[in-house]
Design a protein around this motif. Structure first.
Motif, PDB file in Angstrom:
ATOM      1  N   SER A   1       0.814  -1.210   0.000  1.00  0.00           N
ATOM      2  CA  SER A   1       0.000   0.000   0.000  1.00  0.00           C
ATOM      3  C   SER A   1       0.853   1.268   0.000  1.00  0.00           C
ATOM      4  CB  SER A   1      -0.960   0.012   1.194  1.00  0.00           C
ATOM      5  OG  SER A   1      -0.235   0.062   2.403  1.00  0.00           O
ATOM      6  N   GLN A   2       2.105   1.164   0.457  1.00  0.00           N
ATOM      7  CA  GLN A   2       2.997   2.328   0.449  1.00  0.00           C
ATOM      8  C   GLN A   2       3.417   2.708  -0.970  1.00  0.00           C
ATOM      9  OE1 GLN A   2       6.177   1.132   3.052  1.00  0.00           O
ATOM     10  NE2 GLN A   2       5.192   2.025   4.841  1.00  0.00           N
ATOM     11  N   ILE A   3       3.337   1.772  -1.896  1.00  0.00           N
ATOM     12  CA  ILE A   3       3.711   2.080  -3.276  1.00  0.00           C
ATOM     13  C   ILE A   3       2.490   2.118  -4.191  1.00  0.00           C
ATOM     14  CG2 ILE A   3       6.089   1.282  -3.065  1.00  0.00           C
ATOM     15  CD1 ILE A   3       5.236  -1.323  -4.449  1.00  0.00           C
ATOM     16  N   GLY A   4       1.303   2.108  -3.608  1.00  0.00           N
ATOM     17  CA  GLY A   4       0.081   2.315  -4.371  1.00  0.00           C
ATOM     18  C   GLY A   4      -0.520   1.098  -5.031  1.00  0.00           C
ATOM     19  N   VAL A   5      -0.219  -0.106  -4.545  1.00  0.00           N
ATOM     20  CA  VAL A   5      -0.840  -1.316  -5.071  1.00  0.00           C
ATOM     21  C   VAL A   5      -1.373  -2.142  -3.903  1.00  0.00           C
ATOM     22  CG1 VAL A   5       0.620  -1.432  -7.127  1.00  0.00           C
ATOM     23  CG2 VAL A   5       1.304  -2.648  -5.081  1.00  0.00           C
ATOM     24  N   SER A   6      -2.306  -3.020  -4.202  1.00  0.00           N
ATOM     25  CA  SER A   6      -2.842  -3.873  -3.142  1.00  0.00           C
ATOM     26  C   SER A   6      -1.981  -5.124  -2.993  1.00  0.00           C
ATOM     27  CB  SER A   6      -4.282  -4.275  -3.456  1.00  0.00           C
ATOM     28  OG  SER A   6      -4.317  -5.277  -4.442  1.00  0.00           O
ATOM     29  N   SER A   7      -2.089  -5.763  -1.853  1.00  0.00           N
ATOM     30  CA  SER A   7      -1.346  -7.016  -1.648  1.00  0.00           C
ATOM     31  C   SER A   7      -1.850  -8.095  -2.598  1.00  0.00           C
ATOM     32  CB  SER A   7      -1.437  -7.471  -0.198  1.00  0.00           C
ATOM     33  OG  SER A   7      -2.777  -7.655   0.182  1.00  0.00           O
ATOM     34  N   ASN A   8      -3.124  -8.025  -3.010  1.00  0.00           N
ATOM     35  CA  ASN A   8      -3.654  -8.973  -3.995  1.00  0.00           C
ATOM     36  C   ASN A   8      -2.951  -8.816  -5.341  1.00  0.00           C
ATOM     37  OD1 ASN A   8      -5.480 -10.107  -2.215  1.00  0.00           O
ATOM     38  ND2 ASN A   8      -7.135  -8.742  -2.815  1.00  0.00           N
ATOM     39  N   THR A   9      -2.674  -7.579  -5.728  1.00  0.00           N
ATOM     40  CA  THR A   9      -1.967  -7.324  -6.983  1.00  0.00           C
ATOM     41  C   THR A   9      -0.569  -7.922  -6.936  1.00  0.00           C
ATOM     42  OG1 THR A   9      -3.208  -5.295  -7.360  1.00  0.00           O
ATOM     43  CG2 THR A   9      -1.119  -5.509  -8.538  1.00  0.00           C
ATOM     44  N   VAL A  10       0.119  -7.719  -5.826  1.00  0.00           N
ATOM     45  CA  VAL A  10       1.461  -8.275  -5.666  1.00  0.00           C
ATOM     46  C   VAL A  10       1.407  -9.794  -5.762  1.00  0.00           C
ATOM     47  CG1 VAL A  10       3.413  -8.543  -4.079  1.00  0.00           C
ATOM     48  CG2 VAL A  10       2.292  -6.314  -4.318  1.00  0.00           C
ATOM     49  N   GLY A  11       0.449 -10.410  -5.069  1.00  0.00           N
ATOM     50  CA  GLY A  11       0.308 -11.857  -5.096  1.00  0.00           C
ATOM     51  C   GLY A  11       0.024 -12.385  -6.492  1.00  0.00           C
ATOM     52  N   THR A  12      -0.826 -11.691  -7.225  1.00  0.00           N
ATOM     53  CA  THR A  12      -1.158 -12.095  -8.593  1.00  0.00           C
ATOM     54  C   THR A  12       0.078 -12.077  -9.477  1.00  0.00           C
ATOM     55  OG1 THR A  12      -3.440 -11.335  -8.411  1.00  0.00           O
ATOM     56  CG2 THR A  12      -2.519 -11.499 -10.645  1.00  0.00           C
ATOM     57  N   HIS A  13       0.853 -11.013  -9.399  1.00  0.00           N
ATOM     58  CA  HIS A  13       2.047 -10.911 -10.227  1.00  0.00           C
ATOM     59  C   HIS A  13       3.096 -11.949  -9.824  1.00  0.00           C
ATOM     60  CE1 HIS A  13       0.863  -7.554 -12.683  1.00  0.00           C
ATOM     61  NE2 HIS A  13       0.466  -6.901 -11.611  1.00  0.00           N
ATOM     62  N   LEU A  14       3.220 -12.195  -8.524  1.00  0.00           N
ATOM     63  CA  LEU A  14       4.171 -13.214  -8.081  1.00  0.00           C
ATOM     64  C   LEU A  14       3.784 -14.591  -8.602  1.00  0.00           C
ATOM     65  CD1 LEU A  14       5.053 -12.245  -4.398  1.00  0.00           C
ATOM     66  CD2 LEU A  14       6.620 -12.437  -6.335  1.00  0.00           C
ATOM     67  N   ARG A  15       2.491 -14.923  -8.561  1.00  0.00           N
ATOM     68  CA  ARG A  15       2.039 -16.226  -9.072  1.00  0.00           C
ATOM     69  C   ARG A  15       2.358 -16.364 -10.561  1.00  0.00           C
ATOM     70  NH1 ARG A  15      -1.976 -15.172  -5.477  1.00  0.00           N
ATOM     71  NH2 ARG A  15      -3.412 -14.345  -7.023  1.00  0.00           N
ATOM     72  N   GLN A  16       2.189 -15.273 -11.319  1.00  0.00           N
ATOM     73  CA  GLN A  16       2.499 -15.319 -12.751  1.00  0.00           C
ATOM     74  C   GLN A  16       3.992 -15.557 -12.979  1.00  0.00           C
ATOM     75  OE1 GLN A  16       0.887 -11.575 -14.077  1.00  0.00           O
ATOM     76  NE2 GLN A  16      -1.157 -12.418 -14.354  1.00  0.00           N
ATOM     77  N   VAL A  17       4.825 -14.923 -12.166  1.00  0.00           N
ATOM     78  CA  VAL A  17       6.271 -15.124 -12.269  1.00  0.00           C
ATOM     79  C   VAL A  17       6.625 -16.554 -11.889  1.00  0.00           C
ATOM     80  CG1 VAL A  17       8.509 -14.447 -11.288  1.00  0.00           C
ATOM     81  CG2 VAL A  17       6.837 -12.687 -11.913  1.00  0.00           C
ATOM     82  N   PHE A  18       5.993 -17.069 -10.822  1.00  0.00           N
ATOM     83  CA  PHE A  18       6.250 -18.443 -10.392  1.00  0.00           C
ATOM     84  C   PHE A  18       5.980 -19.417 -11.538  1.00  0.00           C
ATOM     85  CE2 PHE A  18       5.316 -17.947  -5.525  1.00  0.00           C
ATOM     86  CZ  PHE A  18       6.355 -17.042  -5.415  1.00  0.00           C
ATOM     87  N   VAL A  19       4.851 -19.249 -12.217  1.00  0.00           N
ATOM     88  CA  VAL A  19       4.481 -20.139 -13.316  1.00  0.00           C
ATOM     89  C   VAL A  19       5.508 -20.036 -14.440  1.00  0.00           C
ATOM     90  CG1 VAL A  19       2.776 -20.544 -15.142  1.00  0.00           C
ATOM     91  CG2 VAL A  19       2.021 -20.174 -12.790  1.00  0.00           C
ATOM     92  N   LYS A  20       5.876 -18.830 -14.818  1.00  0.00           N
ATOM     93  CA  LYS A  20       6.820 -18.656 -15.923  1.00  0.00           C
ATOM     94  C   LYS A  20       8.181 -19.259 -15.624  1.00  0.00           C
ATOM     95  CE  LYS A  20       4.953 -14.691 -18.287  1.00  0.00           C
ATOM     96  NZ  LYS A  20       5.253 -13.392 -18.885  1.00  0.00           N
ATOM     97  N   LEU A  21       8.605 -19.179 -14.364  1.00  0.00           N
ATOM     98  CA  LEU A  21       9.920 -19.688 -13.999  1.00  0.00           C
ATOM     99  C   LEU A  21       9.878 -21.117 -13.467  1.00  0.00           C
ATOM    100  CD1 LEU A  21      11.527 -16.535 -12.363  1.00  0.00           C
ATOM    101  CD2 LEU A  21      11.764 -17.386 -14.687  1.00  0.00           C
ATOM    102  N   GLY A  22       8.678 -21.676 -13.327  1.00  0.00           N
ATOM    103  CA  GLY A  22       8.547 -23.050 -12.867  1.00  0.00           C
ATOM    104  C   GLY A  22       8.909 -23.235 -11.407  1.00  0.00           C
ATOM    105  N   VAL A  23       8.592 -22.237 -10.568  1.00  0.00           N
ATOM    106  CA  VAL A  23       8.872 -22.330  -9.141  1.00  0.00           C
ATOM    107  C   VAL A  23       7.563 -22.293  -8.367  1.00  0.00           C
ATOM    108  CG1 VAL A  23      11.149 -21.278  -9.382  1.00  0.00           C
ATOM    109  CG2 VAL A  23       9.198 -19.827  -8.853  1.00  0.00           C
TER     110      VAL A  23
END
Length: 59
Positions: free
Chosen positions: A7-29
Motif C-alpha cells: 500500500s505504500q507504493i500504491g498497489v494492493s497485496s492482492n496485486t502483488v500476489g497475482t504478479h508473483l504467481r504469474q512469475v512463479f508459473v513462468k519460472l517453474g517455481v
C-alpha cells in the motif's frame, strides 16, 4: 523480499500476489525461496529454457 508494504507504493497485496504467481508459473517455481534461488542461478536478465515468452494481452 517483503521489505515494503504494497500500500505504500500504491498497489494492493492482492496485486502483488497475482504478479508473483504469474512469475512463479513462468519460472517453474512454487515459492519465494525457489524464486530467489532461480534468480541467483540464472540472473535477473536470463530466462530459464523452460520459460516461453508470452504475448501481451493488450497488443
Amino acid at each position: 523480499m517483503r521489505s515494503q508494504d504494497p500500500s505504500q507504493i500504491g498497489v494492493s497485496s492482492n496485486t502483488v500476489g497475482t504478479h508473483l504467481r504469474q512469475v512463479f508459473v513462468k519460472l517453474g517455481v512454487q515459492s519465494r525461496v525457489q524464486l530467489t534461488n532461480a534468480l541467483r542461478q540464472e540472473g535477473p536478465d536470463e530466462r530459464p529454457a523452460s520459460a516461453a515468452p508470452t504475448p501481451h494481452a493488450n497488443t
